[in-house]
Design an enzyme around this catalytic site. Structure first.
Site, short mmCIF file in Angstrom:
data_model
loop_
_atom_site.label_atom_id
_atom_site.label_comp_id
_atom_site.label_asym_id
_atom_site.label_seq_id
_atom_site.Cartn_x
_atom_site.Cartn_y
_atom_site.Cartn_z
N HIS A 1 0.82 -1.20 0.00
CA HIS A 1 0.00 0.00 0.00
C HIS A 1 0.85 1.26 0.00
CE1 HIS A 1 -3.01 2.87 0.77
NE2 HIS A 1 -3.76 2.22 1.61
N CYS A 2 2.18 1.11 0.15
CA CYS A 2 2.99 2.32 0.38
C CYS A 2 3.91 2.68 -0.78
CB CYS A 2 3.81 2.14 1.65
SG CYS A 2 2.80 1.91 3.12
N ILE A 3 4.95 1.86 -0.99
CA ILE A 3 6.03 2.27 -1.90
C ILE A 3 5.54 2.51 -3.34
CG2 ILE A 3 8.43 1.78 -2.62
CD1 ILE A 3 8.15 1.99 0.40
N ASP B 1 2.70 6.01 -2.55
CA ASP B 1 2.95 7.27 -1.84
C ASP B 1 3.77 8.29 -2.65
OD1 ASP B 1 1.69 5.83 0.07
OD2 ASP B 1 3.44 5.54 1.34
#
Ligand SMILES: NC(=O)c1ccc[n+]([C@@H]2O[C@H](COP(=O)([O-])OP(=O)(O)OC[C@H]3O[C@@H](n4cnc5c(N)ncnc54)[C@H](O)[C@@H]3O)[C@@H](O)[C@H]2O)c1
Length: 447
Positions: free
Chosen positions: A284-286, A289
């Site tokens: 969900h991040c790298i 974001d």
């Protein structure tokens, strides 16, 4: 509905004595573990979620996240933990922490609808003196430009967000979640907690609250600094992963083992941090974001070239894996069209049950497009159906008959796999994670 206000010293005292009621909105991978951390410190936690099924599971003492056991939920229940979808309970909270998703939309732009939806839902119930903290990862400016106006507009008492010492109002802060799921080398409470507030009171209260579960709290001068801190951390990872992914492709052409290079480079005691190549980014991040910042940068006539270049390299990795698989099959006098391929590992990284943005999903779709018959094995997923960006409808394939596949493609290096046994039984192994390190066999193609 309560309109009683709490003064800052009173709330601080309630935090220190563990009487403070904390509401956590979003009982997902971030919110639920956070709720359990506070519960373990004897805080009475209310978990808010719009998914009724999650609320029911939690209230019946169950769990839907593999690494959180039902016993952990039941222990928290004994400390007063309960879940609800009724936002009116926000009025009885002393602090509310927001941990809802921040994905990208179909145009690769920030989708803040979960954040705005949450803030609009809680605004009618907030009261003076409460602490409201956003933890969802987002671009610098979100707290001040989106959260604050919605809270001020949506509450019926005309409450304002406190700005300076002594202001009576809402205390609002941003504090990024920095957890690394599946990484047990650092205990959660040892990850310092960064906090930026709209007023000094918000920082003081958030420091007291988080200081009860984290060993160190790092106050910064504004919510925007805290928002940008989280993005810097993730962009740093994204860019460095892209760098090793690119160099891996060069090393393969030059006949150099990139993993051996990294192992040698990381012996340098300063100035180098090891990042590892792989089949593409996930989670969900790298993968997401950095694009929050690229999008925001456009408002300032600025192009974030590093982010775009890293995105280009990382997004290309599943395609590179497909090329390497086709070449390896070709060496075995096989076409990809009509081959039976077993994909090992679905989750985006090892030993976790999270499929979001996983490169395995793209790789399976690309293999199918090339005419391969694809199977998967993953101990965490007995079945995989439809999600945000995929529609697979597949069942887990046991590892009994590995011999029957034309190729086994290691995409996620779960620790439970016996790689020696897999290599022994397989006709061909394509290893995208260096999971077969140390195993000598001409059946292995490392890419
Ligand atoms: N998962 C991670 O490892 C990680 C690490 C650091 C930061 N983050 C960030 O934390 C945030 C949350 O991520 P996550 O992984 O926990 O997401 P998640 O999807 O696992 O959980 C989010 C939860 O919020 C609920 N929800 C959505 N809208 C809601 C609403 N209006 N009211 C109440 N509940 C609502 C969903 O039902 C879900 O249970 C994201 O911004 C993410 O980028 C995640």
């Amino acid at each position: 509905m309560s309109t009683i206000s709490t003064s800052l010293p009173e709330l601080k005292q309630r935090i220190e004595s563990r009487e403070a009621r904390i509401g956590i909105v979003g009982m997902g991978y971030v919110g639920l573990p956070l709720a359990l951390l506070f519960s373990a410190e004897r805080f009475r936690i209310t978990g808010f979620d719009i998914a009724e099924s999650k609320v029911e599971t939690l209230n019946s003492g169950g769990s839907y996240i593999v690494r959180i056991l039902p016993e952990h939920i039941q222990e928290a229940q004994r400390a007063g933990f309960s879940a609800t979808s009724d936002y009116s309970e926000v009025a009885s909270m002393d602090a509310v922490i927001i941990c809802v998703p921040t994905p990208l939309n179909e145009y690769h732009e920030p989708d803040l609808s979960y954040v705005t939806g949450t803030v609009q839902s809680i605004a009618p119930y907030v009261r003076a003196g409460q602490l409201i903290v956003l933890e969802s990862t987002t671009y610098p400016g979100t707290t001040e430009e989106i959260v604050v106006p919605l809270l001020e507009k949506g509450n019926p008492h005309g409450l304002k967000v406190a700005r300076s010492v002594g202001d009576i109002g809402l205390h609002v802060a941003f504090s990024p979640e920095r957890e690394d799921p599946g990484n047990d080398t650092v205990a959660r409470h040892d990850i310092p907690k960064v906090v930026g507030g709209c007023d000094p009171g918000a920082v003081e209260l958030a420091t007291a609250m988080y200081g009860s579960i984290f060993r160190r709290v790092i106050p910064v001068s504004s919510p925007a600094v805290a928002e940008m801190t989280k993005l810097l951390e993730n962009i740093y990872r994204c860019v460095n992963i892209a760098l090793v992914n690119e160099l891996k492709q060069l090393c393969m052409r030059m006949g150099i083992d990139m993993h051996e290079v990294i192992d040698a480079a990381k012996t340098k005691p300063f100035g180098f941090q090891a990042f590892y190549p792989g089949p593409g980014l996930g989670g969900h991040c790298i993968p997401i974001d950095p694009f929050y910042l690229s999008w925001k940068a456009k408002e300032y006539d600025f192009r974030t070239k590093f982010i775009e270049l890293a995105g280009e390299v990382n997004i290309g990795m599943p395609y590179f894996v497909i090329e390497q698989t086709a070449a390896a099959l070709n060496d075995h006098r096989k076409a990809m069209n009509g081959s039976k391929i077993l994909v090992l590992g679905l989750s985006y990284k090892k030993d976790i049950d999270d499929l979001r943005e996983s490169p395995s999903l793209t790789i399976i779709e690309l293999l199918r497009q090339k005419g391969a018959t694809v199977f998967y094995n993953d101990p965490f997923f007995p079945h995989v159906g439809r999600g945000r960006h995929y529609d697979l409808n597949m069942e887990n394939t046991p590892l009994d008959n590995i011999e029957q596949f034309d190729a086994v493609l290691i995409v996620t290096d779960h620790s439970t796999y016996d790689y020696k046994d897999i290599v022994n039984r397989a006709k061909l192994v394509i290893d995208t994670r260096n999971a077969t390190k140390g195993i000598q066999s001409d059946k292995i193609v490392r890419c």
